[in-house]
Design a protein around this motif. Structure first.
Motif, short mmCIF file in Angstrom:
data_model
loop_
_atom_site.label_atom_id
_atom_site.label_comp_id
_atom_site.label_asym_id
_atom_site.label_seq_id
_atom_site.Cartn_x
_atom_site.Cartn_y
_atom_site.Cartn_z
N MET A 18 40.59 37.59 43.37
CA MET A 18 41.02 37.33 42.01
C MET A 18 40.81 38.58 41.16
N ASN A 19 41.81 38.89 40.36
CA ASN A 19 41.73 40.01 39.43
C ASN A 19 41.16 39.54 38.09
N ILE A 20 40.59 40.47 37.37
CA ILE A 20 40.18 40.25 35.99
C ILE A 20 41.13 41.10 35.15
N VAL A 21 41.97 40.46 34.35
CA VAL A 21 43.00 41.14 33.58
C VAL A 21 42.62 41.11 32.11
N LEU A 22 42.44 42.29 31.54
CA LEU A 22 42.05 42.40 30.14
C LEU A 22 43.26 42.69 29.26
N THR A 23 43.43 41.86 28.23
CA THR A 23 44.48 42.07 27.25
C THR A 23 43.82 42.25 25.89
N GLY A 24 44.57 42.76 24.95
CA GLY A 24 44.05 42.93 23.59
C GLY A 24 44.79 44.01 22.85
N PHE A 25 44.62 44.00 21.56
CA PHE A 25 45.26 44.96 20.68
C PHE A 25 44.71 46.36 20.95
N MET A 26 45.45 47.36 20.53
CA MET A 26 44.96 48.73 20.68
C MET A 26 43.59 48.85 20.03
N ALA A 27 42.73 49.61 20.65
CA ALA A 27 41.37 49.86 20.17
C ALA A 27 40.43 48.68 20.34
N SER A 28 40.82 47.71 21.15
CA SER A 28 39.93 46.56 21.37
C SER A 28 38.87 46.85 22.42
N GLY A 29 39.02 47.93 23.18
CA GLY A 29 38.01 48.31 24.15
C GLY A 29 38.34 47.93 25.58
N LYS A 30 39.61 47.65 25.86
CA LYS A 30 39.99 47.19 27.20
C LYS A 30 39.61 48.18 28.29
N THR A 31 39.84 49.45 28.06
CA THR A 31 39.55 50.45 29.09
C THR A 31 38.05 50.60 29.29
N ALA A 32 37.30 50.73 28.22
CA ALA A 32 35.85 50.91 28.34
C ALA A 32 35.18 49.69 28.94
N VAL A 33 35.55 48.51 28.46
CA VAL A 33 34.96 47.28 28.98
C VAL A 33 35.41 47.08 30.43
N GLY A 34 36.67 47.35 30.71
CA GLY A 34 37.18 47.21 32.06
C GLY A 34 36.46 48.10 33.05
N ALA A 84 30.77 31.45 35.77
CA ALA A 84 30.59 30.04 35.42
C ALA A 84 31.89 29.24 35.56
N GLY A 85 33.01 29.93 35.81
CA GLY A 85 34.28 29.24 35.98
C GLY A 85 34.88 28.74 34.69
N VAL A 86 34.54 29.37 33.56
CA VAL A 86 35.06 28.93 32.26
C VAL A 86 36.59 28.89 32.27
N TYR A 87 37.21 29.86 32.91
CA TYR A 87 38.67 29.94 32.91
C TYR A 87 39.32 28.79 33.68
N LYS A 128 49.16 35.09 38.22
CA LYS A 128 49.32 34.59 39.58
C LYS A 128 48.05 34.83 40.41
N ASN A 129 47.44 35.98 40.20
CA ASN A 129 46.30 36.36 41.01
C ASN A 129 45.14 36.85 40.14
N GLY A 130 45.07 36.32 38.91
CA GLY A 130 44.01 36.82 38.05
C GLY A 130 43.71 35.89 36.89
N VAL A 131 42.59 36.15 36.28
CA VAL A 131 42.19 35.45 35.07
C VAL A 131 42.48 36.40 33.90
N ILE A 132 43.12 35.88 32.87
CA ILE A 132 43.51 36.68 31.71
C ILE A 132 42.43 36.54 30.64
N CYS A 145 45.96 33.40 27.01
CA CYS A 145 44.87 33.91 27.84
C CYS A 145 44.10 32.73 28.41
N ASP A 146 43.24 33.03 29.35
CA ASP A 146 42.40 31.98 29.92
C ASP A 146 41.11 31.82 29.12
N PHE A 147 40.63 32.91 28.56
CA PHE A 147 39.58 32.84 27.55
C PHE A 147 39.53 34.17 26.82
#
Length: 182
Positions: free
Chosen positions: A1-17, A167-170, A92-96, A142-144
């Motif tokens: 399973m992939n972890i897919v990070l979305t968000g507005f510019m400057a939300s920290g997707k790259t650093a957090v990812g 914890a399976g929140v998604y 398909k293969n990830g949690v958003i 998103c899933d969460f």
């Protein structure tokens, strides 16, 4: 399973990812970096020379490629969500996971823009915040989500995401629906 990070510019997707990938021993994939590698152009150059529409087509090609990837942390560009098919492919293969920055975070981070964000140029902060508001329905697909504030460190955001995934929140359909309605 992939972890897919979305968000507005400057939300920290790259650093957090990157932090999630490091902590979970997973590969890290940045969709903007993939586009740059495949086109041999920066995102800013693509926007300037080819336009936003062409860039969005490239994003869709990347989403299709990544739909077959497994066990990776994927950081998407801020506009990847604008095409709901992109998110369907990535889901398909990830949690958003949506990183939702506070207005203060957006203001602070975009005031330090180094010229790499093409949609920031020639726009006032109010126009940028209006763009953020107009994209909220897409980010809610998103899933969460987790809130990104000035006080939340990269480590804390990554740990929160990993904890929720473990914890399976998604997997809780009512939580998914509430995320999409927010």
């Amino acid at each position: 399973m992939n972890i897919v990070l979305t968000g507005f510019m400057a939300s920290g997707k790259t650093a957090v990812g990157r932090k999630i990938a490091e902590t979970a021993s997973m590969p890290f994939i940045d969709t903007d970096a993939m586009i740059e590698e495949q086109t041999k152009m920066t995102v800013a150059q693509i926007f300037k020379i080819c336009g936003e529409y062409h860039f969005r087509m490239l994003e869709s090609e990347i989403a299709a490629q990544l739909s077959n990837t497994d066990n990776a942390v994927i950081s998407t560009g801020g506009g990847m969500v604008l095409n709901t098919e992109n998110i369907a492919l990535l889901r398909k293969n990830g949690v958003i996971v949506n990183l939702e920055p506070s207005e203060a975070v957006i203001r602070l981070r975009l005031s330090k823009d180094d010229g790499t964000r093409p949609l920031v140029h020639k726009q006032s902060l109010e126009q940028i915040l209006a763009r953020f508001d107009s994209r909220r329905p897409y980010y809610n697909n998103c899933d969460f989500k987790i809130e990104i504030t000035q006080d939340k460190s990269i480590d804390a955001a990554a740990a929160e995401i990993l904890k929720k995934i473990k914890a399976g929140v998604y997997k809780n359909e009512s939580k998914i629906r509430s995320c999409r309605k927010q």
